[in-house]
Design a protein around this motif. Structure first.
Motif, PDB file in Angstrom:
ATOM      1  N   THR A  70       6.133  10.295  -6.261  1.00 26.20           N
ATOM      2  CA  THR A  70       5.069   9.262  -6.486  1.00 26.20           C
ATOM      3  C   THR A  70       5.279   8.435  -7.823  1.00 26.20           C
ATOM      4  O   THR A  70       5.260   7.334  -7.749  1.00 26.20           O
ATOM      5  CB  THR A  70       3.838   9.971  -6.632  1.00 26.20           C
ATOM      6  OG1 THR A  70       3.473  10.763  -5.359  1.00 26.20           O
ATOM      7  CG2 THR A  70       2.572   8.951  -6.851  1.00 26.20           C
ATOM      8  N   TYR A  85       3.002  -0.541   4.072  1.00 25.89           N
ATOM      9  CA  TYR A  85       2.823   0.929   3.611  1.00 25.89           C
ATOM     10  C   TYR A  85       4.064   1.669   3.419  1.00 25.89           C
ATOM     11  O   TYR A  85       5.144   1.446   4.422  1.00 25.89           O
ATOM     12  CB  TYR A  85       1.879   1.522   4.572  1.00 25.89           C
ATOM     13  CG  TYR A  85       2.318   1.628   6.004  1.00 25.89           C
ATOM     14  CD1 TYR A  85       1.902   1.118   7.103  1.00 25.89           C
ATOM     15  CD2 TYR A  85       2.956   3.012   6.478  1.00 25.89           C
ATOM     16  CE1 TYR A  85       2.224   1.265   8.581  1.00 25.89           C
ATOM     17  CE2 TYR A  85       3.465   3.322   7.538  1.00 25.89           C
ATOM     18  CZ  TYR A  85       3.192   2.482   8.702  1.00 25.89           C
ATOM     19  OH  TYR A  85       3.496   2.701   9.942  1.00 25.89           O
ATOM     20  N   CYS A  86       4.129   2.472   2.629  1.00 27.15           N
ATOM     21  CA  CYS A  86       4.979   3.603   2.208  1.00 27.15           C
ATOM     22  C   CYS A  86       4.580   4.793   1.963  1.00 27.15           C
ATOM     23  O   CYS A  86       3.414   4.777   1.497  1.00 27.15           O
ATOM     24  CB  CYS A  86       6.098   3.122   1.292  1.00 27.15           C
ATOM     25  SG  CYS A  86       5.497   2.577  -0.134  1.00 27.15           S
ATOM     26  N   HIS A  87       5.350   5.930   1.950  1.00 24.59           N
ATOM     27  CA  HIS A  87       4.876   7.130   1.256  1.00 24.59           C
ATOM     28  C   HIS A  87       5.786   7.655   0.273  1.00 24.59           C
ATOM     29  O   HIS A  87       7.022   7.314   0.462  1.00 24.59           O
ATOM     30  CB  HIS A  87       4.806   8.223   2.717  1.00 24.59           C
ATOM     31  CG  HIS A  87       4.062   7.723   3.823  1.00 24.59           C
ATOM     32  ND1 HIS A  87       4.875   6.921   4.892  1.00 24.59           N
ATOM     33  CD2 HIS A  87       2.809   7.975   4.101  1.00 24.59           C
ATOM     34  CE1 HIS A  87       3.830   6.551   5.737  1.00 24.59           C
ATOM     35  NE2 HIS A  87       2.592   7.101   5.384  1.00 24.59           N
ATOM     36  N   PRO A  88       5.538   8.606  -0.441  1.00 29.67           N
ATOM     37  CA  PRO A  88       6.533   9.005  -1.488  1.00 29.67           C
ATOM     38  C   PRO A  88       7.706   9.823  -0.799  1.00 29.67           C
ATOM     39  O   PRO A  88       8.828   9.480  -1.425  1.00 29.67           O
ATOM     40  CB  PRO A  88       5.600  10.015  -2.180  1.00 29.67           C
ATOM     41  CG  PRO A  88       4.281   9.510  -2.250  1.00 29.67           C
ATOM     42  CD  PRO A  88       4.051   8.939  -0.791  1.00 29.67           C
ATOM     43  N   VAL A 139       7.781   5.798  -6.966  1.00 31.69           N
ATOM     44  CA  VAL A 139       7.177   4.443  -6.306  1.00 31.69           C
ATOM     45  C   VAL A 139       6.382   3.702  -7.376  1.00 31.69           C
ATOM     46  O   VAL A 139       6.540   2.377  -7.529  1.00 31.69           O
ATOM     47  CB  VAL A 139       6.387   5.084  -5.218  1.00 31.69           C
ATOM     48  CG1 VAL A 139       5.861   3.726  -4.139  1.00 31.69           C
ATOM     49  CG2 VAL A 139       7.260   5.626  -4.259  1.00 31.69           C
ATOM     50  N   GLY A 176       6.176   1.939   6.807  1.00 32.16           N
ATOM     51  CA  GLY A 176       7.291   2.806   6.173  1.00 32.16           C
ATOM     52  C   GLY A 176       8.460   2.992   7.159  1.00 32.16           C
ATOM     53  O   GLY A 176       9.747   2.604   6.882  1.00 32.16           O
ATOM     54  N   THR A 233       0.835  -1.211   0.150  1.00 31.16           N
ATOM     55  CA  THR A 233       0.083   0.043   0.057  1.00 31.16           C
ATOM     56  C   THR A 233       0.841   1.133   0.031  1.00 31.16           C
ATOM     57  O   THR A 233       1.929   1.412   0.518  1.00 31.16           O
ATOM     58  CB  THR A 233      -1.126  -0.046   1.345  1.00 31.16           C
ATOM     59  OG1 THR A 233      -0.138   0.497   2.461  1.00 31.16           O
ATOM     60  CG2 THR A 233      -1.862  -1.182   1.437  1.00 31.16           C
ATOM     61  N   LEU A 234       0.456   2.352  -0.425  1.00 27.04           N
ATOM     62  CA  LEU A 234       1.147   3.450  -0.730  1.00 27.04           C
ATOM     63  C   LEU A 234       0.240   4.544  -0.227  1.00 27.04           C
ATOM     64  O   LEU A 234      -0.935   4.806  -0.702  1.00 27.04           O
ATOM     65  CB  LEU A 234       1.611   3.659  -2.176  1.00 27.04           C
ATOM     66  CG  LEU A 234       2.088   5.131  -2.611  1.00 27.04           C
ATOM     67  CD1 LEU A 234       3.574   5.454  -1.870  1.00 27.04           C
ATOM     68  CD2 LEU A 234       2.348   5.269  -4.080  1.00 27.04           C
ATOM     69  N   VAL A 243      -3.388   2.255  -3.544  1.00 22.96           N
ATOM     70  CA  VAL A 243      -2.847   3.368  -3.472  1.00 22.96           C
ATOM     71  C   VAL A 243      -3.899   4.506  -2.757  1.00 22.96           C
ATOM     72  O   VAL A 243      -4.758   4.857  -3.437  1.00 22.96           O
ATOM     73  CB  VAL A 243      -2.702   3.873  -4.786  1.00 22.96           C
ATOM     74  CG1 VAL A 243      -2.030   5.379  -4.860  1.00 22.96           C
ATOM     75  CG2 VAL A 243      -1.267   2.898  -5.363  1.00 22.96           C
ATOM     76  N   VAL A 291      -0.362   8.322  -0.464  1.00 24.10           N
ATOM     77  CA  VAL A 291       0.260   9.533  -1.199  1.00 24.10           C
ATOM     78  C   VAL A 291      -0.341  10.905  -0.667  1.00 24.10           C
ATOM     79  O   VAL A 291      -1.467  11.198  -0.695  1.00 24.10           O
ATOM     80  CB  VAL A 291      -0.226   9.667  -2.667  1.00 24.10           C
ATOM     81  CG1 VAL A 291       0.290  10.560  -3.605  1.00 24.10           C
ATOM     82  CG2 VAL A 291      -0.052   8.216  -3.357  1.00 24.10           C
TER      83      VAL A 291
END
Ligand SMILES: [Zn+2]
Length: 294
Positions: free
Chosen positions: A28, A208-211, A31, A181, A8-9, A44, A11
């Motif tokens: 973004t 999960y991660c973030h730009p 990724v 993240g 999952t991302l 997303v 944004v």
């Protein structure tokens, strides 16, 4: 066998001022390039305000087969919001994301996992607004937002959506969101591998991660709401992030959360009444005890 982990991302654009360079667009795309390289379809979650300003990001993610979810209208903790404003802003944001993505937007993720007892009023509203699932709680103690006592497996809110709680691993004295993240970035990879070995088949595992985590060149700035220490932590070791996420993407990856939600038999999920958190004890102990027995 390594269990599958859904990617999952979230944004979001966390610049404290619009005068600073906007880096979220380039990050973004970076990724999404990584996901494409690995043939991974992710969930997303996009902040509504950002989707309005940068619709091409949503269009690209949707065109590449990712599930689009809403990461709230604005990146603010849920307990700070007014319920009436939440309903109108969230409903409008969901409708605009659906237009942009040409998908049904079924998933909601709270900023900073801020679905906690103080914001439990959000839960029935999510269903009213058309969301079938949420992944908005950290079911343990947290220096930011956590809801200890909630089940650690997938559950269903009474009269509300399905909830995919943030996966945690218990190490002595601590519950760690090991697929998240900051933790992916900062902890040794052995912690992630340990968590995956301990995971129960009832858990839906998601990372999960973030730009911004992929951006070692961004200057440090403190973020509202999380304080200086957490802001510092958010800024550390970003040059590692791509390598760490490549590891996750190189192992079995699960389908987007929306697909998992559709495949679940709702009648078999534990049910949690969000308005009575004190009554969660026995049920949560039962659900969590099942995880620990393994
Ligand atoms: Zn966020």
């Amino acid at each position: 066998m390594t269990p599958a982990v859904t990617m999952t991302l979230d944004v979001e654009d966390l610049r404290p001022s619009a005068e600073l360079p906007e880096r979220v667009v380039a990050m973004t795309h970076l990724v999404l390039d990584l996901f494409a390289e690995h043939g991974v379809k992710a969930s997303v979650f996009v902040v509504g305000e950002l989707a309005d300003r940068r619709p091409a990001l949503v269009r690209r993610a949707a065109a590449e087969g990712h599930e689009i979810g809403l990461h709230a209208h604005a990146h603010l903790p849920l307990p700070t919001l007014d319920p009436d404003a939440f309903v109108s802003l969230t409903g409008d944001a969901r409708a605009r994301l659906q237009d942009l993505s040409q998908q049904s937007v079924d998933g909601f993720r709270a900023p900073m996992m801020s679905l906690v007892p103080a914001s439990a009023w959000v839960v029935p509203l999510l269903s009213d607004l058309g969301f079938s699932y949420s992944s908005s709680v950290l079911p343990g103690p947290s220096p930011l937002y956590g809801w200890p006592g909630l089940p650690r497996r997938v559950f269903r809110w009474a009269d509300g959506p399905i909830e995919f709680p943030c996966p945690l691993v218990r190490v002595p004295g601590l519950d760690i969101p090991y697929l998240g993240g900051t933790y992916l970035r900062l902890l040794p990879d052995a912690v992630r591998r340990f968590g995956l070995r301990r995971a129960h088949s009832d858990e839906a595992l998601w990372a999960y991660c973030h730009p911004w985590e992929f951006d070692p060149d961004e200057a440090y700035h403190p973020h509202d709401f999380i304080g200086n220490l957490a802001s510092r932590v958010a800024w550390l070791r970003r040059s590692r992030m791509e390598r760490r996420v490549r590891k996750v993407l190189g192992e079995p990856v699960g389908p987007p959360l929306g697909e998992i939600a559709e495949s679940l038999d709702r009648s078999r999920l534990p049910v949690v009444d969000p308005s009575a958190p004190q009554s969660l004890g026995a049920m949560a102990r039962w659900a969590n005890g099942r995880l620990r027995q393994r």
